[in-house]
Design a protein around this motif. Structure first.
Motif, PDB file in Angstrom:
ATOM      1  N   UNK A 198      35.507   9.081  28.902  1.00 54.67           N
ATOM      2  CA  UNK A 198      34.942   7.943  28.178  1.00 54.67           C
ATOM      3  C   UNK A 198      33.434   8.060  28.026  1.00 54.67           C
ATOM      4  N   UNK A 199      32.757   8.340  29.132  1.00 58.17           N
ATOM      5  CA  UNK A 199      31.291   8.387  29.116  1.00 58.17           C
ATOM      6  C   UNK A 199      30.759   9.648  28.463  1.00 58.17           C
ATOM      7  N   UNK A 200      31.561  10.703  28.439  1.00 61.76           N
ATOM      8  CA  UNK A 200      31.101  11.966  27.889  1.00 61.76           C
ATOM      9  C   UNK A 200      31.229  12.082  26.388  1.00 61.76           C
ATOM     10  N   UNK A 201      31.628  11.024  25.717  1.00 54.44           N
ATOM     11  CA  UNK A 201      31.739  11.080  24.255  1.00 54.44           C
ATOM     12  C   UNK A 201      30.387  11.234  23.587  1.00 54.44           C
ATOM     13  N   UNK A 202      29.350  10.645  24.196  1.00 53.28           N
ATOM     14  CA  UNK A 202      28.041  10.662  23.535  1.00 53.28           C
ATOM     15  C   UNK A 202      26.870  10.909  24.487  1.00 53.28           C
ATOM     16  N   UNK A 203      27.158  11.463  25.679  1.00 55.91           N
ATOM     17  CA  UNK A 203      26.078  11.743  26.627  1.00 55.91           C
ATOM     18  C   UNK A 203      26.535  12.845  27.582  1.00 55.91           C
ATOM     19  N   UNK A 208      24.063  11.609  34.460  1.00 53.19           N
ATOM     20  CA  UNK A 208      25.149  11.019  35.242  1.00 53.19           C
ATOM     21  C   UNK A 208      26.007  12.114  35.845  1.00 53.19           C
ATOM     22  N   UNK A 209      26.293  11.986  37.145  1.00 58.32           N
ATOM     23  CA  UNK A 209      27.213  12.883  37.829  1.00 58.32           C
ATOM     24  C   UNK A 209      28.381  12.067  38.358  1.00 58.32           C
ATOM     25  N   UNK A 210      29.587  12.598  38.216  1.00 59.95           N
ATOM     26  CA  UNK A 210      30.790  11.955  38.736  1.00 59.95           C
ATOM     27  C   UNK A 210      31.387  12.869  39.788  1.00 59.95           C
ATOM     28  N   UNK A 211      31.491  12.367  41.008  1.00 60.42           N
ATOM     29  CA  UNK A 211      32.055  13.146  42.107  1.00 60.42           C
ATOM     30  C   UNK A 211      33.504  12.730  42.306  1.00 60.42           C
ATOM     31  N   UNK A 212      34.426  13.607  41.958  1.00 66.68           N
ATOM     32  CA  UNK A 212      35.848  13.307  42.066  1.00 66.68           C
ATOM     33  C   UNK A 212      36.562  13.630  40.777  1.00 66.68           C
ATOM     34  N   UNK A 236      27.556  14.619  30.933  1.00 72.14           N
ATOM     35  CA  UNK A 236      28.150  14.196  32.195  1.00 72.14           C
ATOM     36  C   UNK A 236      28.454  15.433  33.034  1.00 72.14           C
ATOM     37  N   UNK A 237      28.148  15.363  34.330  1.00 72.86           N
ATOM     38  CA  UNK A 237      28.560  16.419  35.253  1.00 72.86           C
ATOM     39  C   UNK A 237      29.744  15.901  36.050  1.00 72.86           C
ATOM     40  N   UNK A 238      30.871  16.606  35.992  1.00 75.77           N
ATOM     41  CA  UNK A 238      32.074  16.225  36.721  1.00 75.77           C
ATOM     42  C   UNK A 238      32.327  17.248  37.826  1.00 75.77           C
ATOM     43  N   UNK A 298      24.695  17.608  41.781  1.00 71.77           N
ATOM     44  CA  UNK A 298      24.635  16.150  41.644  1.00 71.77           C
ATOM     45  C   UNK A 298      23.273  15.592  42.009  1.00 71.77           C
ATOM     46  N   UNK A 299      22.511  16.327  42.806  1.00 71.70           N
ATOM     47  CA  UNK A 299      21.192  15.836  43.213  1.00 71.70           C
ATOM     48  C   UNK A 299      20.223  15.777  42.038  1.00 71.70           C
ATOM     49  N   UNK A 300      20.558  16.419  40.930  1.00 70.83           N
ATOM     50  CA  UNK A 300      19.698  16.388  39.753  1.00 70.83           C
ATOM     51  C   UNK A 300      19.971  15.176  38.869  1.00 70.83           C
ATOM     52  N   UNK A 301      21.044  14.455  39.163  1.00 67.66           N
ATOM     53  CA  UNK A 301      21.408  13.308  38.326  1.00 67.66           C
ATOM     54  C   UNK A 301      20.658  12.053  38.750  1.00 67.66           C
ATOM     55  N   UNK A 302      20.466  11.144  37.796  1.00 69.92           N
ATOM     56  CA  UNK A 302      19.839   9.852  38.101  1.00 69.92           C
ATOM     57  C   UNK A 302      20.857   8.874  38.675  1.00 69.92           C
ATOM     58  N   UNK A 303      22.107   8.998  38.212  1.00 67.97           N
ATOM     59  CA  UNK A 303      23.190   8.111  38.638  1.00 67.97           C
ATOM     60  C   UNK A 303      24.332   8.974  39.153  1.00 67.97           C
ATOM     61  N   UNK A 304      24.843   8.635  40.327  1.00 71.00           N
ATOM     62  CA  UNK A 304      25.957   9.387  40.903  1.00 71.00           C
ATOM     63  C   UNK A 304      27.119   8.436  41.134  1.00 71.00           C
TER      64      UNK A 304
END
Length: 318
Positions: free
Chosen positions: A18-23, A3-7, A25-27, A62-68
């Motif tokens: 929240x999401x980075x507690x157990x997985x 998962x990548x989060x842009x912003x 995440x790219x911010x 971010x292009x490496x993430x499955x979900x952006x």
């Protein structure tokens, strides 16, 4: 799924917490100096980013993430996606903003789909404040995606122990509920700021929801979506809490004060965009609250005149 989060604003950072507690995440943020140095956002002071969150200013990652996830303000989303060169074909792209683009009158998923037609757009919306999500307070949101299979996958991938996502295929309803509630929240703030009382606010919220529903149903939304988290739920939150930027903006207007110019208030542009759509579809007379919010926020009329105009409309059945 990665998962990548842009912003790196308050909401994007809160989702990463929240999401980075157990997985992992790219911010991504344009300026990561404070985030990298302190591992917290100045807008969410005291809440640290988990070790699973990687902070970067290199958007190509971010292009490496499955979900952006796109956690950018609505009125800058179109410009943002036009400026970034990312191969996002076949990925799930999730908008995390509310409103209609003033220039194109498009919602966020249409903007993402126009830029990456081979990707699958979705929207994450509903009653939430970034600080609540960041502090791990129980929050429920709507995850709307026209592709039910992708929506189900996203629901599982993005839910956390404190962030509960409800799935929908009604993207139009989820988008418009989240957009129009900001307009009504400005009106609710004006009511309280002007000292008109809680009874007036309750009436405004009720008639505002009816107005929201008429417009959204005309655009193809489903009534059950509007009665859910992304419609009624979000309306209640933003019309009753001073954590809402839209409510606070209206509060200042109603009190005759100058609103904070540094705050992003999505309801201002949304009111104008919705009014343009209402004129196009011949339903502008059914949108009196939206029309008054647009005129007040643009300085065309004062609060007293707006109240008088609404109260002097012809009597009718509910």
């Amino acid at each position: 799924m990665t998962i990548a989060i842009l912003g790196g604003g308050a909401f994007g950072t809160a989702l990463a917490i929240s999401m980075g507690q157990d997985r992992p995440i790219m911010l991504w943020a344009r300026d990561i100096s404070h985030l990298a140095a302190h591992r917290e956002s100045p807008r969410l002071a005291g809440v640290k980013l988990p070790e699973n969150v990687t902070i970067t200013a290199e958007i190509g990652a971010a292009s490496q993430a499955d979900i952006v996830l796109f956690a950018t303000p609505m009125q800058s989303l179109a410009t943002f996606v036009a400026q970034i060169d990312l191969p996002l074909t076949a990925k799930a792209l999730v908008a995390c903003c509310k409103g209609l683009d003033l220039a194109s009158l498009k919602g966020p998923t249409d903007i993402l789909a126009s830029r990456w037609p081979d990707a699958t757009p979705a929207i994450l919306t509903g009653p939430s404040f970034a600080t609540d999500i960041a502090h791990g307070l129980p929050t429920a949101l709507t995850l709307a995606c026209a592709d039910e299979g992708v929506g189900t996958s996203l629901q599982g991938a993005l839910s956390t122990s404190t962030l509960r996502l409800y799935r929908s295929t009604d993207v139009v309803g989820a988008e418009l509920g989240g957009a129009l509630k900001n307009v009504i929240a400005i009106a609710a703030g004006i009511v309280i700021g002007a000292g008109l009382g809680d009874s007036a606010r309750a009436a405004l919220m009720t008639r505002g929801f009816a107005e929201l529903s008429r417009f959204a149903l005309r655009m193809g939304a489903r009534s059950e979506t509007l009665m859910g988290l992304s419609g009624f739920g979000d309306l209640v939150l933003t019309c009753t809490s001073d954590q809402s930027r839209n409510f606070r903006h209206g509060l200042s207007l109603g009190a005759g004060a100058v609103p904070d110019p540094a705050q992003t208030v999505e309801g201002i542009a949304t009111a104008e965009a919705v009014l343009k759509q209402a004129i196009r579809f011949g339903i502008v007379r059914q949108m009196p609250i939206t029309a008054m919010v647009a005129k007040v926020t643009q300085g065309q009329i004062g609060v007293a005149e707006a109240v008088q105009n609404l109260m002097s409309r012809p009597l009718k059945e509910e």
